[in-house]
Write a protein that holds these residues in place. Structure first.
Motif, mmCIF file in Angstrom:
data_model
loop_
_atom_site.group_PDB
_atom_site.id
_atom_site.type_symbol
_atom_site.label_atom_id
_atom_site.label_comp_id
_atom_site.label_asym_id
_atom_site.label_seq_id
_atom_site.Cartn_x
_atom_site.Cartn_y
_atom_site.Cartn_z
ATOM 1 N N PHE A 4 0.834 -1.201 0.000
ATOM 2 C CA PHE A 4 0.000 0.000 0.000
ATOM 3 C C PHE A 4 0.871 1.255 0.000
ATOM 4 C CE2 PHE A 4 -2.209 3.339 2.444
ATOM 5 C CZ PHE A 4 -3.241 3.581 1.545
ATOM 6 N N PHE A 5 1.944 1.243 0.775
ATOM 7 C CA PHE A 5 2.853 2.388 0.835
ATOM 8 C C PHE A 5 3.530 2.600 -0.517
ATOM 9 C CE2 PHE A 5 6.968 4.360 1.919
ATOM 10 C CZ PHE A 5 6.483 5.542 2.455
ATOM 11 N N LYS A 6 3.904 1.515 -1.191
ATOM 12 C CA LYS A 6 4.529 1.642 -2.506
ATOM 13 C C LYS A 6 3.552 2.235 -3.517
ATOM 14 C CE LYS A 6 8.001 -1.932 -2.098
ATOM 15 N NZ LYS A 6 8.500 -3.209 -2.601
ATOM 16 N N LEU A 7 2.291 1.824 -3.461
ATOM 17 C CA LEU A 7 1.300 2.403 -4.360
ATOM 18 C C LEU A 7 1.024 3.857 -4.024
ATOM 19 C CD1 LEU A 7 -1.329 -0.431 -4.834
ATOM 20 C CD2 LEU A 7 0.203 0.528 -6.542
ATOM 21 N N LEU A 8 1.012 4.184 -2.759
ATOM 22 C CA LEU A 8 0.760 5.548 -2.320
ATOM 23 C C LEU A 8 1.868 6.495 -2.776
ATOM 24 C CD1 LEU A 8 -1.242 7.240 -0.649
ATOM 25 C CD2 LEU A 8 0.169 6.781 1.331
ATOM 26 N N THR A 9 3.090 6.014 -2.783
ATOM 27 C CA THR A 9 4.224 6.844 -3.192
ATOM 28 C C THR A 9 4.554 6.700 -4.666
ATOM 29 O OG1 THR A 9 5.772 5.112 -2.548
ATOM 30 C CG2 THR A 9 5.255 6.800 -0.898
ATOM 31 N N ALA A 10 3.734 5.969 -5.412
ATOM 32 C CA ALA A 10 3.910 5.766 -6.856
ATOM 33 C C ALA A 10 5.226 5.076 -7.171
ATOM 34 C CB ALA A 10 3.781 7.078 -7.609
ATOM 35 N N ALA A 11 5.620 4.130 -6.366
ATOM 36 C CA ALA A 11 6.863 3.391 -6.594
ATOM 37 C C ALA A 11 6.886 2.651 -7.931
ATOM 38 C CB ALA A 11 7.117 2.424 -5.442
ATOM 39 N N PRO A 12 5.766 2.104 -8.421
ATOM 40 C CA PRO A 12 5.831 1.448 -9.730
ATOM 41 C C PRO A 12 6.182 2.413 -10.871
ATOM 42 C CG PRO A 12 3.861 0.753 -8.567
ATOM 43 C CD PRO A 12 4.470 1.860 -7.776
ATOM 44 N N PHE A 13 5.904 3.684 -10.687
ATOM 45 C CA PHE A 13 6.202 4.680 -11.710
ATOM 46 C C PHE A 13 7.461 5.468 -11.376
ATOM 47 C CE2 PHE A 13 1.516 4.326 -11.618
ATOM 48 C CZ PHE A 13 1.357 3.712 -12.849
ATOM 49 N N LYS A 14 8.423 4.843 -10.742
ATOM 50 C CA LYS A 14 9.608 5.535 -10.243
ATOM 51 C C LYS A 14 10.310 6.352 -11.329
ATOM 52 C CE LYS A 14 13.620 3.583 -9.499
ATOM 53 N NZ LYS A 14 14.660 2.708 -9.037
ATOM 54 N N ASP A 15 10.478 5.791 -12.511
ATOM 55 C CA ASP A 15 11.189 6.500 -13.566
ATOM 56 C C ASP A 15 10.269 7.321 -14.458
ATOM 57 O OD1 ASP A 15 13.596 5.465 -12.688
ATOM 58 O OD2 ASP A 15 13.446 3.699 -13.980
ATOM 59 N N TYR A 16 8.968 7.258 -14.228
ATOM 60 C CA TYR A 16 8.021 7.929 -15.114
ATOM 61 C C TYR A 16 7.125 8.909 -14.382
ATOM 62 C CZ TYR A 16 9.586 4.181 -18.100
ATOM 63 O OH TYR A 16 10.365 3.330 -18.814
ATOM 64 N N ARG A 17 7.513 9.381 -13.218
ATOM 65 C CA ARG A 17 6.656 10.277 -12.436
ATOM 66 C C ARG A 17 6.419 11.602 -13.138
ATOM 67 N NH1 ARG A 17 9.444 8.899 -6.706
ATOM 68 N NH2 ARG A 17 8.391 6.924 -6.392
ATOM 69 N N THR A 18 7.420 12.104 -13.842
ATOM 70 C CA THR A 18 7.273 13.381 -14.532
ATOM 71 C C THR A 18 6.240 13.274 -15.648
ATOM 72 O OG1 THR A 18 9.586 13.854 -14.068
ATOM 73 C CG2 THR A 18 8.528 15.207 -15.725
ATOM 74 N N GLN A 19 6.306 12.178 -16.417
ATOM 75 C CA GLN A 19 5.345 11.996 -17.498
ATOM 76 C C GLN A 19 3.933 11.821 -16.953
ATOM 77 O OE1 GLN A 19 8.312 10.503 -17.322
ATOM 78 N NE2 GLN A 19 9.079 9.951 -19.315
ATOM 79 N N VAL A 20 3.794 11.071 -15.878
ATOM 80 C CA VAL A 20 2.474 10.835 -15.280
ATOM 81 C C VAL A 20 1.904 12.142 -14.753
ATOM 82 C CG1 VAL A 20 1.265 9.684 -13.383
ATOM 83 C CG2 VAL A 20 2.923 8.419 -14.758
ATOM 84 N N LEU A 21 2.715 12.937 -14.090
ATOM 85 C CA LEU A 21 2.247 14.221 -13.560
ATOM 86 C C LEU A 21 1.803 15.151 -14.676
ATOM 87 C CD1 LEU A 21 1.882 16.163 -11.166
ATOM 88 C CD2 LEU A 21 4.230 16.868 -11.529
ATOM 89 N N GLY A 22 2.602 15.257 -15.728
ATOM 90 C CA GLY A 22 2.241 16.119 -16.850
ATOM 91 C C GLY A 22 0.975 15.658 -17.540
ATOM 92 N N GLY A 23 0.833 14.353 -17.722
ATOM 93 C CA GLY A 23 -0.374 13.816 -18.341
ATOM 94 C C GLY A 23 -1.607 14.049 -17.489
ATOM 95 N N LEU A 24 -1.450 13.922 -16.177
ATOM 96 C CA LEU A 24 -2.586 14.158 -15.285
ATOM 97 C C LEU A 24 -3.037 15.608 -15.294
ATOM 98 C CD1 LEU A 24 -1.815 11.941 -12.166
ATOM 99 C CD2 LEU A 24 -3.660 11.679 -13.816
ATOM 100 N N VAL A 25 -2.092 16.528 -15.405
ATOM 101 C CA VAL A 25 -2.456 17.947 -15.478
ATOM 102 C C VAL A 25 -3.308 18.191 -16.714
ATOM 103 C CG1 VAL A 25 -1.521 20.263 -15.885
ATOM 104 C CG2 VAL A 25 -0.496 18.802 -14.153
#
Length: 80
Positions: A4-25
């Protein structure tokens, strides 16, 4: 609990957090307009932020691509 902590901190998207954030915006602004929470004028006012989110996604892809393409450092040839 650690899963649960890994999902909460977006650990599966460790190398893609910037792309995910931009897409969500971008998707958030578009979804607000599509479901009727925002008018066309609100969409047009949010358009610079939405395009910025897409730019952030592109920048993140470029940064990750450079990191992946970087090979081992080479020593310069010695002058004779």
């Amino acid at each position: 609990m650690s899963a649960f902590f890994k999902l909460l901190t977006a650990a599966p998207f460790k190398d893609y957090r910037t792309q995910v954030l931009g897409g969500l915006v971008f998707l958030t602004g578009l979804a607000n307009w599509l479901v009727g929470d925002a008018t066309l004028t609100d969409l047009l006012q949010n358009l610079p932020a939405m395009v910025g989110g897409l730019g952030l996604s592109t920048l993140g892809a470029k940064v990750n691509g450079v990191k992946d393409a970087a090979g081992p450092a080479r020593k310069p040839a010695r002058a004779k």
